[in-house]
Design an enzyme around this catalytic site. Sequence first.
Site, PDB file in Angstrom:
ATOM      1  N   LYS A  67      85.451  35.800 110.057  1.00  0.00           N
ATOM      2  CA  LYS A  67      85.305  36.920 110.870  1.00  0.00           C
ATOM      3  C   LYS A  67      86.036  38.093 110.044  1.00  0.00           C
ATOM      4  O   LYS A  67      87.191  37.816 109.612  1.00  0.00           O
ATOM      5  CB  LYS A  67      85.773  36.790 112.084  1.00  0.00           C
ATOM      6  N   LYS A  99      81.113  36.530 111.174  1.00  0.00           N
ATOM      7  CA  LYS A  99      80.989  37.441 112.462  1.00  0.00           C
ATOM      8  C   LYS A  99      81.708  38.965 111.895  1.00  0.00           C
ATOM      9  O   LYS A  99      82.998  38.805 111.953  1.00  0.00           O
ATOM     10  CB  LYS A  99      81.833  36.833 113.697  1.00  0.00           C
ATOM     11  N   ASP A 142      89.183  32.604 118.256  1.00  0.00           N
ATOM     12  CA  ASP A 142      89.301  33.536 117.400  1.00  0.00           C
ATOM     13  C   ASP A 142      90.791  33.670 116.973  1.00  0.00           C
ATOM     14  O   ASP A 142      91.609  34.266 117.394  1.00  0.00           O
ATOM     15  CB  ASP A 142      88.918  34.855 117.477  1.00  0.00           C
TER      16      ASP A 142
END
Lengths: 319, 483
Positions: free
Chosen positions: A219, A255, A155
């Site tokens: 995300k 996400k 991430d």
Amino acid sequence: MPTTASTALPLKDVTASDSTLRRYLHGLPGVDAVGLEARAASLGTRSIKTTAKAYAIDLAISMVDLTTLEGADTAGKVRSLGAKAVRPDPTDRTAPATAAVCVYPDMVAVAKEAVAGSTVKVASVATAFPAGRAAIGVKLADVRDAVAAGADEIDMVIDRGAFLAGNYLKVYEEIVAVKEACGASARLKVIFETGELSTYDNIRRASWLGMIAGADFIKTSTGKVAVNATPANTLLMLEAVRDFRAQTGVQVGVKPAGGIRTTKDAVKFLVVVNETVGEDWLDNHWFRFGASSLLNDLLMQRQKLATGRYSGPDYVTVD
Amino acid sequence: MTIEKRSSAFEYAPAPESRAVVDIAPSYGLFIDGEFVDAAEGRVFKTISPSTEEVLSEVAQAGEADVERAVKAARKAFEKWSALPGAERAKYLFRIARIIQERSRELAVLETLDNGKPIKETRDADLPLVAAHFFYYAGWADKLDHAGFGANPRPLGVAGQVIPWNFPLLMLAWKIAPALATGNTVVLKPAETTPLSALFFADICRQAGLPKGVVNILPGYGDTGAALVAHPDVNKVAFTGSTAVGKEIARTVAGTRKKVTLELGGKGANIVFDDAPIDQAVEGIVTGIFFNQGQVCCAGSRLLVQESIQEELLDSLKRRLSTLRLGDPLDKNTDIGAINSAEQLARITSLVEAGEAEGAERWSPACELPSSGYWFAPTLFTNVTQAHTIARDEIFGPVLSVLSFRTPDEAVAKANNTQYGLSAGIWTEKGSRILAVANKLRAGVVWSNTFNKFDPTSPFGGYKESGFGREGGRHGLEAYLDV
């Protein structure tokens, strides 16, 4: 099923220079904030009960990236988090495992061991999380460390300063470099910190920028700022992945992260997924919740559906 | 441990509103001079639920003698009502508004049963607006001297009002609230397919202690409305409905001293420019034509899309239409309810057949229609030209005609090329274009980057065959004052 993002880089022409990239991103359709938020709110009124609710709860559990991102994280805490991810409800083995555990890079090896033999992935926030304010060499070293320790997913945070200054090519090149450092083994999630990007137009541009650069997931946020995932910004990012797939054939995951604490909220997000991109995204390969406290509420609601009674916080595990 | 993927992944559970909150009597009378009474000729008609064809109640049908009685009652009540200080009339209106809020769930369910529209529209759009209209005009009742119509403007007298079936209670509010605020008294005829909410409103008038005769409700068919409009002691006629009936009314009152406002049909253009926020434009198109099954006079029934984005926009629109949920209007998840009546369904069907026969391309999402009741799937026509019937005639159903344009001038020319002029929409990210185009559109309401938004403070009405006069806002007072 469409292929995942590859280093073949779709839309290569637009990244020829900073100006071609800027022109492309600013040529994307605008976002009307009032209309976007009204649509997100209207999706929140769908009624999910009984069988639909049972399905939604299990689906949501399977999509959770169970997260601990504290300076005070210890190996013990990460191990118990891993155990919980594998078997979220010790009293009910039919509860599905979560998608992943998400930890800082130095905890990847511990997490990996804790979930060994299960379907649970290990995700790591590399790239100088959460501010992202470090030299590219430092960020890449962070990523390589995490991947070497066995991270299945990285991430990364984007350089919001560069994005807001209009240096889109710099942001693009960093994502490309990180993607390369992930190699073939780790999927890359690109975090925009939507609360800092501030406008919906920026969020759409960042989404496309990330996807063009090869993100496997886009995300919303780190969970470390005031405004994190909202139904509206998630709806917008889902529209972006839908349009991107239509244009390139490449499917990218989404996400939302931060601030999703209750089953009710999670179900609203799933409705947004269902009615915006549909079934193709309704599994944990393509949609995740970045959350830490959400899981326990999902488990309590699950127990309530199973038993007809509300159990309370002592009937689910802490950490 | 993986979770089992269901064949249809995400099926929402039905969530019907309870019918128990509304108590529909087996029969209703006319509401004249504060009492429910039988029709003089003893005639009755049935009102049914369009989604199930179930008979909801039997309603007295007003004839000429009843119109006579009601107008007489309204005339008598006018003396006292118009003499009340504005602040006193306001008290009654505020009281009515509050009772409507208190009973809004009951009224929403009732309206959905009688009309067929989804509960989420009656609950979230109709009822809040109904209450808002009474609150808004209650606020004007003691400020008429300052409304810009001169000092001490006088009421007209007895208002004869005829309203349609698409927004039964909302149209009642649009008519009755300004009439009472300005000191007029009212005889109102609701539509024959949707009389119930007006009769419940009669009960609310009693609950609010409104003086007898100030509001009279006469359910009936077209002949009842015609008798009301023609009655010599009616001072003001207000009508919302079809253009054909509007013309008939205009002929009837021509040469009399009656004041008239007509709010008639429409064929609204919804113009999408290539720089529009596409995803929100798609939502706006859906709201524009599928709100209330398209049974909206200001519906955006003609989509004018810039040629360069036509394909992309249509793809998005079709994908979006596939997510619309049609079915039980009492279910909170329902987006598209039933068509109001068998007659209306037949009218829609015949116009859609004309569209196909003339060569336009028809498309609907895969959509299962319930076996009883009146239903029409959301429908899209492409390859439509200005010459097609479906581009000219008001369909008043969930049917969208798609046309294209290349330049802003062409968009304006096509948008204005209609006998109607009630509404229009503009979708663009460019503010200067919104202003430039809006100024050229011959329509009473022009929405930009939104559609079908209503507010009591905003005047509403048409150009050309969409009628004349304005309802709502300060402008709405003028129709009920001698100015």
